[in-house]
Design an enzyme around this catalytic site. Structure first.
Site, PDB file in Angstrom:
ATOM      1  N   THR A  38       0.819  -1.226   0.000  1.00 12.73           N
ATOM      2  CA  THR A  38       0.000   0.000   0.000  1.00 12.73           C
ATOM      3  C   THR A  38       0.850   1.272   0.000  1.00 12.73           C
ATOM      4  O   THR A  38       0.543   2.220  -0.716  1.00 12.73           O
ATOM      5  CB  THR A  38      -0.922   0.024   1.239  1.00 12.73           C
ATOM      6  OG1 THR A  38      -1.344  -1.293   1.529  1.00 12.73           O
ATOM      7  CG2 THR A  38      -2.115   0.914   1.024  1.00 12.73           C
TER       8      THR A  38
ATOM      9  N   THR B 279      -6.992   1.764   2.776  1.00 17.24           N
ATOM     10  CA  THR B 279      -7.687   1.013   3.821  1.00 17.24           C
ATOM     11  C   THR B 279      -7.421  -0.480   3.709  1.00 17.24           C
ATOM     12  O   THR B 279      -7.164  -0.983   2.613  1.00 17.24           O
ATOM     13  CB  THR B 279      -9.206   1.258   3.739  1.00 17.24           C
ATOM     14  OG1 THR B 279      -9.842   0.571   4.823  1.00 17.24           O
ATOM     15  CG2 THR B 279      -9.812   0.764   2.432  1.00 17.24           C
ATOM     16  N   HIS B 280      -7.503  -1.142   4.877  1.00 17.19           N
ATOM     17  CA  HIS B 280      -7.470  -2.608   4.901  1.00 17.19           C
ATOM     18  C   HIS B 280      -8.868  -3.173   5.177  1.00 17.19           C
ATOM     19  O   HIS B 280      -9.025  -4.370   5.370  1.00 17.19           O
ATOM     20  CB  HIS B 280      -6.509  -3.110   5.987  1.00 17.19           C
ATOM     21  CG  HIS B 280      -5.098  -2.639   5.821  1.00 17.19           C
ATOM     22  ND1 HIS B 280      -4.461  -2.617   4.600  1.00 17.19           N
ATOM     23  CD2 HIS B 280      -4.181  -2.185   6.725  1.00 17.19           C
ATOM     24  CE1 HIS B 280      -3.228  -2.168   4.765  1.00 17.19           C
ATOM     25  NE2 HIS B 280      -3.034  -1.892   6.033  1.00 17.19           N
TER      26      HIS B 280
ATOM     27  N   SER C  78      11.266   3.404  -6.231  1.00 18.30           N
ATOM     28  CA  SER C  78      11.953   2.125  -6.013  1.00 18.30           C
ATOM     29  C   SER C  78      12.053   1.901  -4.500  1.00 18.30           C
ATOM     30  O   SER C  78      11.989   2.852  -3.707  1.00 18.30           O
ATOM     31  CB  SER C  78      13.364   2.163  -6.611  1.00 18.30           C
ATOM     32  OG  SER C  78      14.176   3.016  -5.829  1.00 18.30           O
TER      33      SER C  78
ATOM     34  N   LYS D 261      14.853   3.937  -2.760  1.00 18.52           N
ATOM     35  CA  LYS D 261      14.615   5.377  -2.622  1.00 18.52           C
ATOM     36  C   LYS D 261      13.525   5.650  -1.589  1.00 18.52           C
ATOM     37  O   LYS D 261      13.634   6.567  -0.783  1.00 18.52           O
ATOM     38  CB  LYS D 261      14.243   5.974  -3.975  1.00 18.52           C
ATOM     39  CG  LYS D 261      15.444   6.015  -4.916  1.00 18.52           C
ATOM     40  CD  LYS D 261      15.237   6.975  -6.051  1.00 18.52           C
ATOM     41  CE  LYS D 261      16.517   6.976  -6.910  1.00 18.52           C
ATOM     42  NZ  LYS D 261      16.250   6.891  -8.313  1.00 18.52           N
TER      43      LYS D 261
ATOM     44  N   PHE E 251       8.282   0.198   7.644  1.00 17.33           N
ATOM     45  CA  PHE E 251       7.381  -0.211   6.569  1.00 17.33           C
ATOM     46  C   PHE E 251       8.177  -0.627   5.337  1.00 17.33           C
ATOM     47  O   PHE E 251       7.611  -1.073   4.356  1.00 17.33           O
ATOM     48  CB  PHE E 251       6.419   0.934   6.210  1.00 17.33           C
ATOM     49  CG  PHE E 251       5.364   1.171   7.258  1.00 17.33           C
ATOM     50  CD1 PHE E 251       4.316   0.282   7.411  1.00 17.33           C
ATOM     51  CD2 PHE E 251       5.436   2.264   8.110  1.00 17.33           C
ATOM     52  CE1 PHE E 251       3.334   0.472   8.379  1.00 17.33           C
ATOM     53  CE2 PHE E 251       4.464   2.477   9.074  1.00 17.33           C
ATOM     54  CZ  PHE E 251       3.412   1.578   9.210  1.00 17.33           C
TER      55      PHE E 251
ATOM     56  N   LYS F  40      12.258  -5.400   3.357  1.00 16.91           N
ATOM     57  CA  LYS F  40      13.091  -6.070   2.362  1.00 16.91           C
ATOM     58  C   LYS F  40      12.646  -5.760   0.940  1.00 16.91           C
ATOM     59  O   LYS F  40      13.450  -5.639   0.029  1.00 16.91           O
ATOM     60  CB  LYS F  40      13.040  -7.579   2.597  1.00 16.91           C
ATOM     61  CG  LYS F  40      14.405  -8.158   2.808  1.00 16.91           C
ATOM     62  CD  LYS F  40      14.361  -9.613   3.165  1.00 16.91           C
ATOM     63  CE  LYS F  40      15.755 -10.201   2.977  1.00 16.91           C
ATOM     64  NZ  LYS F  40      15.781 -11.601   3.356  1.00 16.91           N
TER      65      LYS F  40
HETATM   66  P1  A3P Z   1       8.438  -6.638   3.182  1.00 16.25           P
HETATM   67  O1  A3P Z   1       8.091  -6.679   4.628  1.00 16.25           O
HETATM   68  O2  A3P Z   1       8.346  -7.991   2.529  1.00 16.25           O
HETATM   69  O3  A3P Z   1       9.742  -5.992   2.912  1.00 16.25           O
HETATM   70  P2  A3P Z   1       2.440  -2.131   3.055  1.00 16.25           P
HETATM   71  O4  A3P Z   1       2.897  -0.865   2.470  1.00 16.25           O
HETATM   72  O5  A3P Z   1       1.122  -2.563   2.499  1.00 16.25           O
HETATM   73  O6  A3P Z   1       2.494  -2.099   4.551  1.00 16.25           O
HETATM   74  O7  A3P Z   1       3.446  -3.269   2.577  1.00 16.25           O
HETATM   75  C1  A3P Z   1       4.742  -3.295   3.084  1.00 16.25           C
HETATM   76  C2  A3P Z   1       5.583  -4.215   2.221  1.00 16.25           C
HETATM   77  O8  A3P Z   1       5.833  -3.574   0.955  1.00 16.25           O
HETATM   78  C3  A3P Z   1       6.935  -4.459   2.850  1.00 16.25           C
HETATM   79  O9  A3P Z   1       7.321  -5.767   2.440  1.00 16.25           O
HETATM   80  C4  A3P Z   1       7.764  -3.368   2.204  1.00 16.25           C
HETATM   81  O10 A3P Z   1       9.152  -3.565   2.267  1.00 16.25           O
HETATM   82  C5  A3P Z   1       7.245  -3.419   0.798  1.00 16.25           C
HETATM   83  N1  A3P Z   1       7.536  -2.183   0.053  1.00 16.25           N
HETATM   84  C6  A3P Z   1       7.340  -0.908   0.453  1.00 16.25           C
HETATM   85  N2  A3P Z   1       7.744  -0.048  -0.503  1.00 16.25           N
HETATM   86  C7  A3P Z   1       8.204  -0.795  -1.534  1.00 16.25           C
HETATM   87  C8  A3P Z   1       8.773  -0.478  -2.794  1.00 16.25           C
HETATM   88  N3  A3P Z   1       8.944   0.774  -3.180  1.00 16.25           N
HETATM   89  N4  A3P Z   1       9.151  -1.500  -3.605  1.00 16.25           N
HETATM   90  C9  A3P Z   1       8.972  -2.784  -3.208  1.00 16.25           C
HETATM   91  N5  A3P Z   1       8.443  -3.148  -2.016  1.00 16.25           N
HETATM   92  C10 A3P Z   1       8.050  -2.163  -1.174  1.00 16.25           C
END
Ligand code: A3P
Length: 321
Positions: free
Chosen positions: A81, A127-128, A252, A255, A280, A283
């Site tokens: 998200t 939203t979730h 990315s 960034k 957040f 990985k």
């Molecule tokens: P990981 O815990 O596997 O690294 P949300 O935003 O819904 O909370 O989801 C978080 C997940 O999206 C995390 O996964 C986070 O690292 C990954 N994430 C956030 N920004 C990202 C991006 N720009 N590119 C790839 N993954 C991303």
């Protein structure tokens, strides 16, 4: 979740304890939630409830007034998200400028009716919650919805890490194997991912005129520029190819992680426990689940997931291309 509200008793006041569902397992690991319309949700801290009842606060979301050009990102937790929200904010503003606010300031179940109505336009909410709990006007006004999905094993790993590091009393204290049990059951804040997807499918089928763009985290990783273009087109924008490429680059993982550490306005509430890596942006990969599941656990997960999801038609990518 603020620093002064870090113990169970601060959140679980006597009146709240009465309505709480104890979802902890036999080892005492799990969550204290409240149930609303068939879904378990975290009990918000008193600072967010402002004297209100959790269920009334969530119910208020149904009555929120929306604007015709509002947009909503809908997703089960940990499906990307933050990433999609930042992409959309850039596309809509037409600039490669990171939002200073954190996306939680546009999260419907954090800000409720009053907060939703107070957000200035242009507004990209997230939203979730399932469609049935969102403002009635989502369907009435045919608000554009973006649904982002991710393979359930990576979502499970990501959610485990998130909840393990969260500020007490919202944190998860069990191990990963125990967590997968909760993840595959309903004994979780926001319920199980399988039920989220099945509810999403059923509830959007009952609202056939609702404009929805379905996206996958894995597609965004493998074809980021194409996905940004798809989002731009669905938004009705005429972003150039170059701009879409610039947005994909600016968003990315590397960034965005840097921006989060260096320039985002810190939220009012404390989300992570001191001494953890809470973030957040952990990985950001496809297939990290292989580092967490044993072969036996993975097979067990597949078995339960496939049984629940058979005939649903959802297909996921579990490894990078
Ligand atoms: P990981 O815990 O596997 O690294 P949300 O935003 O819904 O909370 O989801 C978080 C997940 O999206 C995390 O996964 C986070 O690292 C990954 N994430 C956030 N920004 C990202 C991006 N720009 N590119 C790839 N993954 C991303």
């Amino acid at each position: 979740m603020s620093s002064s509200q870090s113990s169970e008793n601060d959140v679980m006041t006597p009146d709240i304890r009465e309505i709480a569902s104890d979802l902890r397992n036999s080892k005492g690991h799990g969550f204290l939630c409240f149930e609303h319309d068939g879904l378990y949700l975290f009990i918000p801290p008193p600072a967010m409830l402002k004297g209100g009842h959790p269920a009334d606060k969530v119910k208020s979301i149904r009555e929120a007034e929306l604007k015709d050009d509002d947009i909503i990102i809908c997703a089960y937790p940990k499906c990307g998200t933050h990433w999609l929200w930042e992409i959309m904010e850039m596309l809509i503003s037409g600039t490669i400028k990171y939002q200073k606010d954190v996306k939680e300031t546009r999260m419907m179940e954090f800000i409720f009716k009053d907060g939703i109505e107070a957000v200035p336009s242009p507004r990209v909410f997230n939203t979730h919650l399932p469609l049935r709990m969102l403002p009635r006007q989502v369907v009435e006004k045919k608000i554009k919805c973006f649904h982002i999905m991710r393979n359930p094993k990576d979502a499970c790993v990501s959610f485990f890490n998130h909840l393990r590091d969260m500020e007490k009393p919202y944190n998860y204290e069990g191990d990963f194997v125990e967590f997968t049990e909760a993840f595959l059951s309903e004994k979780m804040p926001f319920g199980s991912y399988s039920n989220y997807l099945l509810a999403w499918q059923k509830e959007t089928a009952a609202a056939p005129d609702l404009p929805v763009l379905n996206l996958f985290y894995e597609d965004m990783k493998i074809h980021p520029v194409k996905c940004v273009k798809d989002v731009s087109r669905f938004l009705g924008l005429s972003s150039t190819d170059q701009f879409c490429e610039d947005v994909a680059n600016a968003c990315s993982f590397k960034k965005m992680k840097k921006v989060d550490q260096e320039m985002k306005t810190k939220p009012d509430m404390k989300i992570w426990q001191d001494g953890t890596e809470g973030t957040f942006y952990r990985k950001g990969e496809i297939g990290d689940w292989k580092n967490w599941f044993t072969v036996a656990e993975s097979e067990r997960f597949d078995h339960i997931w496939n049984k629940k999801m058979k005939d649903s038609g959802f297909e996921f990518t579990y490894a990078p291309a």
